[in-house]
Design an enzyme around this catalytic site. Sequence first.
Site, short mmCIF file in Angstrom:
data_model
loop_
_atom_site.label_atom_id
_atom_site.label_comp_id
_atom_site.label_asym_id
_atom_site.label_seq_id
_atom_site.Cartn_x
_atom_site.Cartn_y
_atom_site.Cartn_z
N HIS A 1 -14.71 130.64 79.66
CA HIS A 1 -14.19 129.65 80.61
C HIS A 1 -15.32 129.00 81.41
O HIS A 1 -15.18 128.75 82.60
CB HIS A 1 -13.12 130.27 81.53
N GLY B 1 -3.39 131.31 65.95
CA GLY B 1 -3.12 131.49 67.38
C GLY B 1 -3.59 132.83 67.91
O GLY B 1 -3.09 133.33 68.91
N SER C 1 -9.96 131.04 67.38
CA SER C 1 -10.17 129.60 67.15
C SER C 1 -9.76 129.14 65.77
O SER C 1 -10.48 128.42 65.09
CB SER C 1 -11.63 129.22 67.38
N SER C 2 -8.57 129.55 65.38
CA SER C 2 -8.05 129.05 64.10
C SER C 2 -7.91 127.53 64.17
O SER C 2 -8.13 126.84 63.17
CB SER C 2 -6.71 129.70 63.77
N GLU D 1 -8.05 117.67 70.06
CA GLU D 1 -7.28 118.53 70.99
C GLU D 1 -7.04 117.81 72.32
O GLU D 1 -5.93 117.82 72.85
CB GLU D 1 -8.06 119.82 71.28
N ASP E 1 -15.52 126.18 70.93
CA ASP E 1 -14.95 126.66 69.66
C ASP E 1 -15.37 125.77 68.49
O ASP E 1 -15.78 126.25 67.44
CB ASP E 1 -13.42 126.69 69.73
N TYR F 1 -4.00 127.16 80.64
CA TYR F 1 -5.40 126.80 80.38
C TYR F 1 -5.74 125.51 81.13
O TYR F 1 -6.75 125.43 81.86
CB TYR F 1 -5.60 126.61 78.87
C1 GLA Z 1 -10.60 128.28 74.44
C2 GLA Z 1 -11.14 126.87 74.47
C3 GLA Z 1 -12.66 126.86 74.67
C4 GLA Z 1 -13.06 127.73 75.86
C5 GLA Z 1 -12.39 129.10 75.79
C6 GLA Z 1 -12.63 129.94 77.02
O1 GLA Z 1 -11.05 128.98 73.31
O2 GLA Z 1 -10.83 126.17 73.29
O3 GLA Z 1 -13.11 125.53 74.84
O4 GLA Z 1 -12.77 127.10 77.06
O5 GLA Z 1 -10.99 128.99 75.60
O6 GLA Z 1 -13.97 130.25 77.14
#
Ligand code: GLA
Length: 395
Positions: free
Chosen positions: A36, A123, A127-128, A167, A179, A230
Amino acid sequence: MTISELKQEFIKHYGGREDDIRVFMSPGRVNLIGEHTDYCGGFVFPAAITMGTYIAARKTNDGLIKMRATDLPDYVEADITKLDDYKHLKWGNYQIGVAVELQKRGYTIVPCELLFDDTIPHGGGLSSSAAIEVATALTFATFSNEANGITEPVNMIEMALCGQGSENNYCGVNCGIMDQFASAMGKKDHVIFLDCKKLEDYKLVPLKMDGYKIVISNTNKKRSLADSKYNERRAETEEGFSELKAALPNATCLGDISLEEFEANKHLIKRDIVRQRVTHVIAEDDRVLKSIEALQNGDILEFGRLINASGDSLRDLYEVTGKELDTLVSEARKVDGTIGSRMTGAGFGGCTMSIVREDAVEAFIEQVGKAYNEIIGYPASFYVDDIGDGGHEVK
Ligand code: GLA
């Protein structure tokens, strides 16, 4: 599914022969530390894993993007001249969003047939979605370059930006760049040190963890409302930054603010909750730098301590964990041989990463798995994956 099975499956759906089918791949990621912080212009330290998205692809000339997946009933046919019309898709919107981003950057979208095969849990916090986006961007951009006689390799940082753009602008998730960057730019056995303000200056750090493994544990929790929470966290950090900026006019983002500057000015942040969120971001940035130092000095125990501190901060200050992640982490830390454990990715479900002594991995999976099942009521999954390469054509 092997590459040749994927091609056979492609022919079952779209017909034709094998020799004009191309295969592109892009991986998921595990973030070692720096959570984050990306959307605050901070530091991250992710690595590409070997699980990811494979796309079997063939150029056509009917003006359509046709898409299917090996594990879904969905079939999408998108008209290349009307790409803004597909935002409602449950599956396929990430990909069409990528095409829109590429068009904005001057790429030609070549009609094509695509079959997606994911080897990464959907999910699950690995990072799928970035894997799908970057693999799709690479496929479209390769076809575009070929159509326009461009022979240089595809610019993978740009592919990462198109994935993030999809996104942010098409799917309504305000994610940062981590990601997609890791999926595009990863390198076998290396971790990426990225200052999210200066993408071109990324560094590949060899991962030397002699005798230790990264174990990924998946909560298998169905995530709901994760995207809105988020976006809420991101808004809180923006609120905090605008208040700090009054005293630090040269700062362009939280990533520009040092721990000392923050300590001297944190009283400017009015809401306690916002101050708490910003405290996490500023301290986490510092932990990334210390982690790299620790790894370079071969001090894996210090790295483990920093991972634990990051995890505690995400649980207590940033509040993005929950019972499932907390259970995995606390059970992991009880195992003799674990030197650090924390949630990885966005949180609210998804996965944890733990650094575990090689000879303790089996006991870890057994012990944590049993306790998690007893406490949560359904099983977790475990992966001991290698660090792999970023997006590429599979030849
Ligand atoms: C998700 C988001 C990233 C990042 C992380 C947390 O994976 O896609 O960009 O913010 O959360 O670090």
